[in-house]
Design an enzyme around this catalytic site. Structure first.
Site, PDB file in Angstrom:
ATOM      1  CD  GLU A  55      -1.715  -2.433   1.336  1.00 13.84           C
ATOM      2  OE1 GLU A  55      -2.512  -3.338   1.020  1.00 13.84           O
ATOM      3  OE2 GLU A  55      -0.598  -2.652   1.858  1.00 13.84           O
ATOM      4  CG  HIS A 124     -11.087  -7.804   6.055  1.00 10.24           C
ATOM      5  ND1 HIS A 124     -10.092  -8.393   6.794  1.00 10.24           N
ATOM      6  CD2 HIS A 124     -10.885  -8.195   4.764  1.00 10.24           C
ATOM      7  CE1 HIS A 124      -9.322  -9.123   5.992  1.00 10.24           C
ATOM      8  NE2 HIS A 124      -9.787  -9.010   4.753  1.00 10.24           N
TER       9      HIS A 124
END
Length: 333
Positions: A55, A124
């Site tokens: 990321e 998540h």
């Protein structure tokens, strides 16, 4: 909503050759939630492409592209997956325009599917909005409807400033007719989703639908509730919020994230500062609990729901409650 976001990306790619879409699995797979479905097929791997699972590298690469004149749109896949890129976002994305005294703009969008309601496991389902709203130099927006998903993403891609675009995962399957003429609520403005006279419910993203459901339930109990959808978290539309609260005299802020130092604390403070002489009761908050995100089987107990919002509304010092409290004080004396 997922299809509306796909349409927004598709139209942006079609209208502006500088727009690029990248991220983990956004290419041939079409993304975890299929938001980028078909974009690589239709625009080629030079315009919509997969990245390594890194990321920080995704965002850093996008910074370079934006400095070079492109308009990158990157996807972080899941909310908590974006944390490895946080240093890039806070140290470079948010500050480069200021650092160069406006000579270098970073017109880039960081798409982050966020919040809960899908039974996801740890990492998540975080509601990480306050990290970004606390960072000067970033615009932070979150749609609650398919129409806003389209409009806000198109506006975000065209913005000269970097935008953190928070997509509520539990609303990806929400359905409504969508117009592509972009004549809806302007960028950086809140929207009143339901008119009312007694209370202002202030919500955003995934909690707007819950707030609307609570407003309908409250109507059965004789409370007329107005629902304000913030849409843009930074900068915040103080004008719309204050105008609503000054009319109703009471306010409740609702969000999924933990309450302590949450986004609702800022909204509550601003309402108290700007509407103090119009308030009939303290501004209340209905939030997630101050714990790490709950496991899937306990998710429904963790997330704000209609009953918790109605409980907050009942605590807003209504005239009959004040009268009863005063009578009790007299008896005690």
């Amino acid at each position: 909503m997922a299809q509306a976001l796909n349409s927004a990306l598709r139209d942006a790619l079609k209208d502006d050759g500088r727009v690029l879409v990248s991220g983990e699995d956004v290419g041939p797979l079409g993304g975890v939630f299929r938001v980028t479905d078909g974009l690589t097929r239709d625009f080629g791997e030079d315009r919509c492409f997969d990245t390594p699972l890194a990321e920080s590298g995704i965002v850093g690469h996008a910074v370079g592209l934006a400095m070079g004149g492109f308009r990158p749109v990157v996807e972080m896949q899941f909310d908590a997956f974006a944390y490895p890129a946080f240093e890039q976002i806070t140290s470079h994305v948010a500050k480069l325009r200021n650092r160069t005294r406006g000579r270098v703009e970073l017109p880039m969008v960081i798409r982050i599917p966020y919040a809960g309601g899908i039974g996801g496991v740890e990492h998540h389902c975080d509601s990480s909005e306050v990290y970004y709203t606390h960072t000067p130099g970033l615009r932070v927006v979150t749609p609650a409807t398919p129409q806003d998903a389209y409009d806000l993403l198109r506006d975000a891609i065209e913005s000269p400033d970097p935008v953190v675009f928070l997509e509520p995962k539990c609303r990806y399957w929400a359905r409504e007719p969508v117009s592509f003429d972009r004549t809806g609520t302007p960028f950086d403005r809140a929207a009143i989703r339901r008119r009312g006279t007694d209370i202002t419910l202030i919500a955003y993203g995934p909690m707007v639908a819950t707030a609307l459901a609570a407003a309908e339930a409250a109507a059965e109990e004789g409370r007329d509730v107005e629902v304000v959808d913030l849409r843009t978290l930074s900068p915040v539309d103080d004008e719309t919020i204050a105008e609503s609260v000054r009319r109703t005299g009471r306010a409740v802020v609702v969000h999924e994230a933990a309450g302590f130092c949450g986004y609702g604390a800022e909204i509550a403070a601003r309402v108290s500062e700007q509407c103090f002489h119009h308030l009939e009761a303290p501004v209340l908050r209905v939030t997630g609990f101050d714990i790490p995100y709950a496991p899937p089987k306990l998710e429904s107990s963790h997330l704000p729901n209609v009953d918790r919002i109605l409980d907050a509304i009942d605590r807003l010092q209504w005239d009959d409650q004040v009268a009863l409290a005063a009578q009790g004080s007299v008896r005690d004396a």
